[in-house]
Design an enzyme around this catalytic site. Structure first.
Site, PDB file in Angstrom:
ATOM      1  N   GLY A 157       0.799  -1.216   0.000  1.00  0.00           N
ATOM      2  CA  GLY A 157       0.000   0.000   0.000  1.00  0.00           C
ATOM      3  C   GLY A 157       0.832   1.266   0.000  1.00  0.00           C
ATOM      4  O   GLY A 157       0.510   2.244  -0.678  1.00  0.00           O
ATOM      5  N   ARG A 191      -8.555  -1.093  -2.573  1.00  0.00           N
ATOM      6  CA  ARG A 191      -8.155  -0.046  -1.628  1.00  0.00           C
ATOM      7  C   ARG A 191      -8.216   1.321  -2.318  1.00  0.00           C
ATOM      8  O   ARG A 191      -7.615   1.516  -3.370  1.00  0.00           O
ATOM      9  CB  ARG A 191      -6.751  -0.337  -1.071  1.00  0.00           C
ATOM     10  CG  ARG A 191      -6.700  -1.631  -0.283  1.00  0.00           C
ATOM     11  CD  ARG A 191      -5.302  -1.991   0.159  1.00  0.00           C
ATOM     12  NE  ARG A 191      -4.792  -1.086   1.185  1.00  0.00           N
ATOM     13  CZ  ARG A 191      -3.611  -1.232   1.774  1.00  0.00           C
ATOM     14  NH1 ARG A 191      -2.810  -2.230   1.425  1.00  0.00           N
ATOM     15  NH2 ARG A 191      -3.211  -0.376   2.698  1.00  0.00           N
ATOM     16  N   SER A 240      -5.406   8.331   5.712  1.00  0.00           N
ATOM     17  CA  SER A 240      -4.097   7.725   5.950  1.00  0.00           C
ATOM     18  C   SER A 240      -2.993   8.737   5.676  1.00  0.00           C
ATOM     19  O   SER A 240      -3.027   9.464   4.677  1.00  0.00           O
ATOM     20  CB  SER A 240      -3.906   6.512   5.034  1.00  0.00           C
ATOM     21  OG  SER A 240      -2.563   6.086   5.041  1.00  0.00           O
ATOM     22  N   SER A 290      -2.598  10.528  12.605  1.00  0.00           N
ATOM     23  CA  SER A 290      -1.278  10.000  12.204  1.00  0.00           C
ATOM     24  C   SER A 290      -0.234  11.099  12.076  1.00  0.00           C
ATOM     25  O   SER A 290       0.599  11.087  11.162  1.00  0.00           O
ATOM     26  CB  SER A 290      -1.385   9.217  10.889  1.00  0.00           C
ATOM     27  OG  SER A 290      -2.232   8.109  11.032  1.00  0.00           O
ATOM     28  N   ASP A 308      -0.798   0.886  13.585  1.00  0.00           N
ATOM     29  CA  ASP A 308      -0.199  -0.381  13.171  1.00  0.00           C
ATOM     30  C   ASP A 308       0.127  -1.312  14.334  1.00  0.00           C
ATOM     31  O   ASP A 308       0.416  -2.489  14.125  1.00  0.00           O
ATOM     32  CB  ASP A 308       1.076  -0.131  12.353  1.00  0.00           C
ATOM     33  CG  ASP A 308       0.767   0.237  10.911  1.00  0.00           C
ATOM     34  OD1 ASP A 308      -0.369   0.013  10.468  1.00  0.00           O
ATOM     35  OD2 ASP A 308       1.665   0.751  10.228  1.00  0.00           O
ATOM     36  N   ARG A 320       0.883  -8.402   9.505  1.00  0.00           N
ATOM     37  CA  ARG A 320       0.732  -8.079  10.919  1.00  0.00           C
ATOM     38  C   ARG A 320      -0.202  -9.051  11.649  1.00  0.00           C
ATOM     39  O   ARG A 320      -0.078  -9.239  12.857  1.00  0.00           O
ATOM     40  CB  ARG A 320       0.260  -6.635  11.099  1.00  0.00           C
ATOM     41  CG  ARG A 320       1.238  -5.637  10.514  1.00  0.00           C
ATOM     42  CD  ARG A 320       1.167  -4.275  11.151  1.00  0.00           C
ATOM     43  NE  ARG A 320       1.988  -3.330  10.417  1.00  0.00           N
ATOM     44  CZ  ARG A 320       3.316  -3.264  10.472  1.00  0.00           C
ATOM     45  NH1 ARG A 320       3.984  -4.108  11.241  1.00  0.00           N
ATOM     46  NH2 ARG A 320       3.980  -2.372   9.761  1.00  0.00           N
ATOM     47  N   LYS A 375       6.449  -9.504   3.863  1.00  0.00           N
ATOM     48  CA  LYS A 375       6.038  -8.167   3.444  1.00  0.00           C
ATOM     49  C   LYS A 375       6.819  -7.095   4.195  1.00  0.00           C
ATOM     50  O   LYS A 375       7.208  -6.079   3.620  1.00  0.00           O
ATOM     51  CB  LYS A 375       4.539  -7.974   3.661  1.00  0.00           C
ATOM     52  CG  LYS A 375       4.028  -6.583   3.318  1.00  0.00           C
ATOM     53  CD  LYS A 375       2.534  -6.483   3.481  1.00  0.00           C
ATOM     54  CE  LYS A 375       2.051  -5.043   3.389  1.00  0.00           C
ATOM     55  NZ  LYS A 375       2.300  -4.435   2.079  1.00  0.00           N
TER      56      LYS A 375
END
Length: 409
Positions: free
Chosen positions: A70, A99, A145, A173, A292, A366, A390
């Site tokens: 991403g 996405r 984001s 963020s 995250d 994750r 990844k």
């Protein structure tokens, strides 16, 4: 690849681990290096995402496939839009085509970019014909984001007039935006971040500059979880880290004090130690600035029998998978009482953990790594475990270093 994980019941260990460079820092610096070849980078992440980013930056024409990455999708969209003479179709995995990219595309189009959708409007694949962008004022929603925002800020110094970016609404963020600006500062780019306005000045050339990527704090989260679930005295040293980190996930050092884990900084190393048994029955964290690490914290709480309420998680629904729904599904298999909304997660305290449960990973690195520390509490299986490449290709090897039994079945 399916892995079976287990440990001794009285897990207590002292080990040293070196973690690959931050994916977030690496991808930002790789883009800046493409714009300014005089930049030299060391300790670049060996993750799939960083390799895809580096490969993509080397393509001038044709298809650029970034698979599940991403960050690469957002950063390369801005990069190719600003590169006159380059014409590419930027695409990725099936999940990547689901996405959204429209907010970034529209912002770049406002700057004069030539971008069109190959299939569904608002989603990859996208066709980009690079142009010299001379407009310098643009706006973005502030609650999206940070990768959309950073994508624009990273190309800004290479533009004739730089960029003045207005963030509309409440900003989330913030640490990732500040990371981007700090890296720009390290190569001599002037910027400011006042209120909801971010300005980046143009810079035609950068002198020879050597930069070192700090190791990844997101990856460190899994070791915090292991130490938290271990016996008092469990200790893990991680390198290479610094106390004044640019990474928002370094807030781990504060969060995990709630689970009896201390963090000591020594030169380029952080030492994690279980000082005492957990005393909290319930914890509440706002993870707006570090989403995250939400999966790691939720699993840690479940493993310790601690109730938790996590907020600020709205960006997790558009990651590699809908991480909130994925957490709900997999923790429920283990016996958890859990509920989620579009931006929160609530977990009830539980004293039992189901044994030999197979965790699905949803093509999400994750998910695999966040659940691995539960091996300290129960035998667990991880489906499609290779997905960790990844961001952290050496993860399972490092688990074995910590004397967690990792068996390929």
């Amino acid at each position: 690849m399916k892995l079976h994980l287990s440990t001794q019941s009285n897990y207590k260990i002292q080990k040293d681990i070196r973690i690959t460079g931050s994916k977030s820092e690496s991808n930002r610096l790789l883009l800046l290096q493409a714009l300014y070849p005089t930049i030299e980078i060391s300790n670049v992440s060996n993750s799939d995402d960083a390799q895809v980013m580096a490969k993509g930056l080397g393509i001038s024409n044709g298809e650029v496939d970034i698979h599940h990455a991403g960050t690469a999708m957002r950063f390369l969209t801005a990069y190719f839009a600003s590169q006159e003479g380059k014409e590419v179709v930027l695409t990725g995995s099936k999940r990547m085509t689901e996405r959204p990219i429209k907010v970034l595309v529209e912002a770049l189009q406002d700057l004069g970019a030539d971008i069109s959708y190959v299939n569904q409007e608002g989603y990859p694949p996208i066709k980009i014909t690079g142009k010299t962008l001379v407009k310098d004022k643009v706006s973005l929603p502030a609650n999206i984001s940070s990768q959309y925002i950073s994508a624009l800020l990273l190309i800004a110094p290479s533009l004739e007039n730089g960029i003045e970016l207005e963030l509309v609404g409440k900003i989330t963020s913030v640490p990732y935006i500040k990371m981007t600006l700090a890296l720009l500062s390290q190569i001599g780019v002037n910027s400011s971040f006042n209120g909801n306005i971010v300005k980046v000045a143009p810079k035609k050339e950068v002198g020879k500059t050597a930069l070192v990527v700090e190791s990844d704090w997101s990856s460190a989260s899994y070791f915090y979880s292991i130490v938290a679930m271990g016996k008092v005295g469990t200790e893990v040293s991680l390198s290479a880290y610094k106390k004044d980190s640019l990474q928002g996930d370094s807030v781990l050092s504060e969060i995990y004090t709630s689970f009896g884990v201390s963090t000591t900084y020594k030169e380029n190393t952080v030492i994690l130690k279980k000082e005492e048994e957990n005393k909290n029955n319930k914890v509440t964290f706002d993870l707006s600035n570090a989403p995250d690490i939400a999966q790691t914290i939720a699993v840690t709480c479940f493993g310790l029998g601690v109730a938790c309420h996590l907020t600020g998680l709205h960006t997790l629904k558009i990651k590699e998978t809908d991480r909130l729904e994925a957490l709900k599904a997999e923790l429920s298999k283990l016996g958890a009482q859990i509920s989620v909304t579009d931006k929160t997660l609530t977990l009830e305290a539980s004293g039992t953990i189901n044994n030999e449960v197979a965790i699905d990973t949803y093509n999400d690195h994750r998910m695999a790594m966040a659940f691995a520390p539960l091996a300290l509490k129960t035998s667990i299986l991880i489906n499609d475990a290779e997905v960790v490449s990844k961001s952290y290709p050496d993860f399972w090897k490092d688990m074995e270093t910590l004397e967690i039994n990792v068996k390929n079945i």
